[in-house]
Design a protein around this motif. Structure first.
Motif, mmCIF file in Angstrom:
data_model
loop_
_atom_site.group_PDB
_atom_site.id
_atom_site.type_symbol
_atom_site.label_atom_id
_atom_site.label_comp_id
_atom_site.label_asym_id
_atom_site.label_seq_id
_atom_site.Cartn_x
_atom_site.Cartn_y
_atom_site.Cartn_z
ATOM 1 N N ASN A 1 0.831 -1.283 -0.234
ATOM 2 C CA ASN A 1 -0.040 0.144 0.084
ATOM 3 C C ASN A 1 0.723 1.029 -0.013
ATOM 4 O OD1 ASN A 1 -2.542 -1.627 -0.036
ATOM 5 N ND2 ASN A 1 -2.027 -1.720 2.456
ATOM 6 N N ALA A 2 1.916 1.179 0.552
ATOM 7 C CA ALA A 2 2.829 2.426 0.548
ATOM 8 C C ALA A 2 3.479 2.881 -0.620
ATOM 9 C CB ALA A 2 4.249 2.200 1.662
ATOM 10 N N GLU A 3 3.298 1.885 -1.729
ATOM 11 C CA GLU A 3 3.861 2.157 -3.215
ATOM 12 C C GLU A 3 2.753 2.892 -4.058
ATOM 13 O OE1 GLU A 3 5.615 -0.970 -4.956
ATOM 14 O OE2 GLU A 3 6.152 -1.906 -3.065
ATOM 15 N N VAL A 4 1.469 3.068 -3.427
ATOM 16 C CA VAL A 4 0.364 3.394 -4.160
ATOM 17 C C VAL A 4 0.278 5.136 -4.308
ATOM 18 C CG1 VAL A 4 -2.098 3.224 -4.756
ATOM 19 C CG2 VAL A 4 -0.960 1.371 -3.702
ATOM 20 N N PRO A 5 0.505 5.574 -5.523
ATOM 21 C CA PRO A 5 0.070 6.928 -5.541
ATOM 22 C C PRO A 5 -1.005 7.546 -5.083
ATOM 23 C CG PRO A 5 1.153 6.088 -7.637
ATOM 24 C CD PRO A 5 0.573 4.962 -6.894
ATOM 25 N N GLY A 6 -0.924 8.778 -4.619
ATOM 26 C CA GLY A 6 -2.068 9.315 -3.927
ATOM 27 C C GLY A 6 -3.114 9.565 -5.061
ATOM 28 N N PRO A 7 -2.886 9.931 -6.143
ATOM 29 C CA PRO A 7 -3.864 10.302 -7.446
ATOM 30 C C PRO A 7 -4.783 8.936 -7.463
ATOM 31 C CG PRO A 7 -1.929 11.291 -7.707
ATOM 32 C CD PRO A 7 -1.720 10.458 -6.625
ATOM 33 N N VAL A 8 -4.375 7.795 -7.498
ATOM 34 C CA VAL A 8 -4.723 6.699 -7.765
ATOM 35 C C VAL A 8 -5.814 6.154 -6.776
ATOM 36 C CG1 VAL A 8 -4.479 3.967 -8.008
ATOM 37 C CG2 VAL A 8 -2.883 5.419 -9.230
ATOM 38 N N LEU A 9 -5.468 6.740 -5.374
ATOM 39 C CA LEU A 9 -6.366 6.377 -4.264
ATOM 40 C C LEU A 9 -7.575 7.365 -4.310
ATOM 41 C CD1 LEU A 9 -3.767 5.886 -1.454
ATOM 42 C CD2 LEU A 9 -5.139 3.929 -2.454
ATOM 43 N N ARG A 10 -7.107 8.519 -4.759
ATOM 44 C CA ARG A 10 -8.374 9.635 -4.698
ATOM 45 C C ARG A 10 -9.446 9.451 -5.879
ATOM 46 N NH1 ARG A 10 -3.913 12.916 -3.607
ATOM 47 N NH2 ARG A 10 -3.834 13.740 -5.774
ATOM 48 N N ARG A 11 -8.731 8.712 -7.019
ATOM 49 C CA ARG A 11 -9.759 8.704 -8.061
ATOM 50 C C ARG A 11 -10.296 7.275 -8.417
ATOM 51 N NH1 ARG A 11 -5.318 12.053 -11.995
ATOM 52 N NH2 ARG A 11 -5.516 14.191 -10.922
ATOM 53 N N PHE B 1 -9.956 4.400 -6.977
ATOM 54 C CA PHE B 1 -10.102 3.952 -5.404
ATOM 55 C C PHE B 1 -10.597 4.857 -4.484
ATOM 56 C CE2 PHE B 1 -7.201 1.063 -7.523
ATOM 57 C CZ PHE B 1 -7.750 -0.279 -7.519
ATOM 58 N N ALA B 2 -11.419 5.915 -4.974
ATOM 59 C CA ALA B 2 -12.055 6.879 -3.893
ATOM 60 C C ALA B 2 -12.822 6.241 -3.076
ATOM 61 C CB ALA B 2 -12.772 7.920 -4.971
ATOM 62 N N LEU B 3 -12.951 6.767 -1.734
ATOM 63 C CA LEU B 3 -13.706 6.287 -0.697
ATOM 64 C C LEU B 3 -14.937 7.400 -0.580
ATOM 65 C CD1 LEU B 3 -11.016 5.428 1.926
ATOM 66 C CD2 LEU B 3 -12.087 4.049 0.331
ATOM 67 N N PRO B 4 -16.127 6.723 -0.313
ATOM 68 C CA PRO B 4 -17.373 7.694 -0.076
ATOM 69 C C PRO B 4 -17.114 8.634 1.129
ATOM 70 C CG PRO B 4 -17.914 5.196 0.353
ATOM 71 C CD PRO B 4 -16.518 5.355 0.275
ATOM 72 N N LYS B 5 -17.641 9.849 0.923
ATOM 73 C CA LYS B 5 -17.506 11.020 1.540
ATOM 74 C C LYS B 5 -17.639 10.784 3.050
ATOM 75 C CE LYS B 5 -17.926 15.074 -0.971
ATOM 76 N NZ LYS B 5 -18.531 16.584 -1.062
ATOM 77 N N LYS B 6 -18.623 9.774 3.409
ATOM 78 C CA LYS B 6 -18.905 9.620 4.811
ATOM 79 C C LYS B 6 -17.738 9.028 5.591
ATOM 80 C CE LYS B 6 -21.421 5.083 3.965
ATOM 81 N NZ LYS B 6 -22.524 4.323 4.381
ATOM 82 N N VAL B 7 -16.915 8.000 4.721
ATOM 83 C CA VAL B 7 -15.898 7.566 5.289
ATOM 84 C C VAL B 7 -14.655 8.489 5.263
ATOM 85 C CG1 VAL B 7 -14.236 5.680 4.666
ATOM 86 C CG2 VAL B 7 -16.357 5.236 4.333
ATOM 87 N N THR B 8 -14.479 9.456 4.510
ATOM 88 C CA THR B 8 -13.427 10.320 4.651
ATOM 89 C C THR B 8 -13.401 11.702 5.316
ATOM 90 O OG1 THR B 8 -13.816 11.256 2.486
ATOM 91 C CG2 THR B 8 -12.079 9.217 2.539
ATOM 92 N N ARG C 1 -12.807 -2.766 1.817
ATOM 93 C CA ARG C 1 -12.520 -1.543 1.479
ATOM 94 C C ARG C 1 -12.268 -0.786 2.869
ATOM 95 N NH1 ARG C 1 -13.347 0.758 -3.504
ATOM 96 N NH2 ARG C 1 -13.838 2.700 -2.830
ATOM 97 N N PRO C 2 -11.529 0.406 3.006
ATOM 98 C CA PRO C 2 -11.408 0.885 4.466
ATOM 99 C C PRO C 2 -12.710 1.467 4.891
ATOM 100 C CG PRO C 2 -9.605 1.572 3.005
ATOM 101 C CD PRO C 2 -10.729 0.924 2.202
ATOM 102 N N GLU C 3 -13.277 1.509 5.992
ATOM 103 C CA GLU C 3 -14.180 2.225 6.652
ATOM 104 C C GLU C 3 -13.854 3.391 7.436
ATOM 105 O OE1 GLU C 3 -17.228 1.176 6.059
ATOM 106 O OE2 GLU C 3 -16.649 -0.489 5.175
ATOM 107 N N ALA C 4 -14.941 4.037 8.043
ATOM 108 C CA ALA C 4 -14.626 5.454 8.683
ATOM 109 C C ALA C 4 -13.572 5.168 9.722
ATOM 110 C CB ALA C 4 -15.822 6.226 9.109
ATOM 111 N N ASP C 5 -13.750 4.032 10.499
ATOM 112 C CA ASP C 5 -12.944 3.826 11.731
ATOM 113 C C ASP C 5 -11.355 3.651 11.535
ATOM 114 O OD1 ASP C 5 -15.164 3.946 13.448
ATOM 115 O OD2 ASP C 5 -15.175 1.596 13.561
ATOM 116 N N HIS C 6 -11.212 2.942 10.009
ATOM 117 C CA HIS C 6 -9.979 2.875 9.497
ATOM 118 C C HIS C 6 -9.159 4.370 9.147
ATOM 119 C CE1 HIS C 6 -11.617 -1.267 8.250
ATOM 120 N NE2 HIS C 6 -10.816 -1.565 9.365
ATOM 121 N N VAL C 7 -10.137 5.152 8.642
ATOM 122 C CA VAL C 7 -9.521 6.278 8.405
ATOM 123 C C VAL C 7 -9.198 7.002 9.632
ATOM 124 C CG1 VAL C 7 -9.881 8.763 7.250
ATOM 125 C CG2 VAL C 7 -10.829 6.332 5.954
ATOM 126 N N ALA C 8 -10.191 6.993 10.624
ATOM 127 C CA ALA C 8 -9.934 7.514 11.695
ATOM 128 C C ALA C 8 -8.687 7.274 12.593
ATOM 129 C CB ALA C 8 -11.005 7.690 12.692
#
Length: 505
Positions: A433-443, A445-452, A487-494
């Motif tokens: 996961n550390a190798e993944v560029p940020g734009p890929v995660l945001r586009r 593999f974007a997460l729902p707004k309630k998660v982020t 996929r990550p949930e809100a708790d994972h992001v927190a």
């Protein structure tokens, strides 16, 4: 007398270039030896080594004008690995040995004055370059035969003495193709995670870092287990792939640090330089063409900076490019080299210069504490995904919580999480996961707004930067893999954001 050719390899970092050695032995004029093609001081001295070695092999040194040209002429030639190629070129040019076996053969090795062939650095990358250029055979020092046999597609022969090479060129004998077997003691199992007492938060951060390849900062008083935990991180990582093992071995070959008897490095390297190391020793450097530093020797492994604040700001800031790009580019007089440096950084530091066992006993003023930890700059800390504060070890923490987990138990969870990440990113070629560029995660593999939502709030308030937000997403995906979620949930992001919000002062 005639013009004859042999071949060697010039190394530039972990890359190599084939060098053609032409020997012109002519009658007339004063007997002399000229070496052309930008040789360095060590290579310039090879004229004397080669002459003495040939004479001590009971062969005749041509009493004529000998001109040795190394092509491409504009390419700097460094080191002593050209000696055997130069000796065979002179003997062939003097028609003392036939040249039919020299065609398609590249030679490696430094000559002693009595003709012994000594090992040289960079044998593995040199052979890879020779194979790439279409060479079919290589003659290497016997000590390096096991290392040389890691390269497929090229015949590798080993020799201990120049006499053996001369006899082989004349067809009188054959050179060795099997390395001398050495008794290698079975490697002991590394330090176990169960040895560390308490520190549940730090142990969890270590597991998350191993599962996702994330950088880690541990802050706490001395004696709380920071170094112990860092040294157990390699035991949680999976074995490198065949390609990664070759990359690691290549760098250690150039640095001259390959272990005898087992040339292929099959475990993640662990490098822990002292805080007095120079910048050149840390990122690479030296006169002429730069040598690999600690960050490159830790490629595909762990770089531990123990007592990180003692390294000084200049050394720490030199790491920023390597952390972001995964490679080091070193520009020197003789050219620019690139060394891979895709390592996992672990920083361990005390909270202040006096470093008491308890915070209440600290004698440092707030300004002193800020100045001390200020050596870890904001841009550097922004590249560190996990920050954890160590607890003082107390009698209570020694006897609660049951038996601590061993490295084997944690390694299984890490392996499962790594496998899930590798499968998810397989189409892109990323392994963690550390190798993944940020734009890929945001586009993609974007997460729902309630998660982020919590992460968005951190961006609005300035609690986290845009780079920090990308790194939070990577950690969230790692936490999700450890939980077995798709996929990550809100708790994972927190939880990922909490790792970055931990105060290191």
């Amino acid at each position: 007398m005639a013009l004859r050719h042999t071949w060697a390899v010039a190394l530039f970092g972990v890359d190599g270039a084939l060098v053609e050695i032409e020997a012109d032995v002519r009658q007339g004029g004063i007997p002399s030896v000229q070496l052309l093609g930008l040789p360095d001081a060590a290579l310039q001295e090879s004229k004397n080594r080669v002459r003495s070695a040939i004479r001590n092999c009971q062969e005749e040194w041509p009493q004529r004008c000998v001109t040795l040209a190394l092509s491409p002429a504009a390419l700097p030639k460094v080191g002593t690995s050209y000696d055997v190629a130069l000796a065979t070129a002179v003997l062939a040019g003097a028609e003392q040995i036939p040249s039919n076996r020299l065609h398609g053969t590249v030679f490696f090795g430094e000559l002693a004055l009595d003709g012994r062939i000594r090992s040289v650095r960079g044998l593995l990358p040199g052979l890879l370059a020779a194979r790439r250029e279409g060479m079919s055979r290589a003659v290497v020092p016997m000590e390096g035969l096991a290392e040389a046999q890691l390269v497929d597609g090229i015949e590798v022969l080993g020799a201990d003495h120049l006499r053996e090479v001369i006899a082989w060129a004349r067809g009188q004998s054959e050179l060795e193709q099997e390395p001398v077997s050495e008794s290698v003691s079975e490697s002991e199992s590394g330090p176990d995670l169960a040895d560390v007492l308490g520190q549940p938060e730090a142990r969890w951060a270590l597991e998350v870092g191993a599962a996702g390849g994330h950088h880690l900062l541990m802050v706490g008083p001395p004696g709380t287990g920071k170094t112990m935990l860092a040294r157990r991180l390699c035991g949680l990582l999976p074995e490198p792939s065949t390609q990664a093992a070759l990359e690691i071995t290549t760098i250690h070959s150039v640095a001259g640090q390959l272990p005898a008897g087992s040339p292929l490095i099959t475990a993640p390297p662990f490098v822990a330089p002292h805080h007095s190391i120079s910048i050149s020793g840390l990122v690479g450097g030296g006169a002429g063409l730069a040598k690999p530093g600690a960050v490159s020797q830790a490629h595909r492994g762990i770089l531990l900076l123990d007592e990180a604040c003692e390294f000084g700001a200049k050394r720490l800031e030199a790491l920023r490019t390597a952390l972001e790009d995964g490679e080091i580019r070193l520009s020197r007089r003789d050219g620019t080299l690139r060394y891979p440096s895709q390592f996992q950084l672990v920083l361990a530091t005390n909270p202040c210069p006096c470093a008491p066992a308890r915070d209440v006993d600290c004698q440092c003023s707030p300004q002193t504490r800020r100045r001390y930890l200020g050596k870890l700059s904001g841009p550097l800390l922004d590249r560190v995904d996990l920050r954890v504060r160590m607890r003082p070890v107390t009698a209570m923490s020694l006897h609660t919580g049951g038996e601590p987990e061993t490295s084997e138990v944690v390694r299984k969870r890490v392996a499962e999480a790594r496998a899930a990440a590798a499968e998810r990113w397989s189409e892109h070629g990323w392994q963690s996961n550390a190798e993944v560029p940020g734009p890929v995660l945001r586009r993609e593999f974007a997460l729902p707004k309630k998660v982020t939502a919590l992460l968005d709030r951190g961006l609005e308030t300035g609690a986290v930067t845009a780079r920090g937000a990308d790194r939070c997403l990577r950690v969230a995906w790692t936490l999700s893999d450890l939980d077995g979620s798709l996929r990550p949930e809100a708790d994972h992001v927190a939880a990922a954001l909490e790792f970055r919000d931990r105060r290191s002062s």
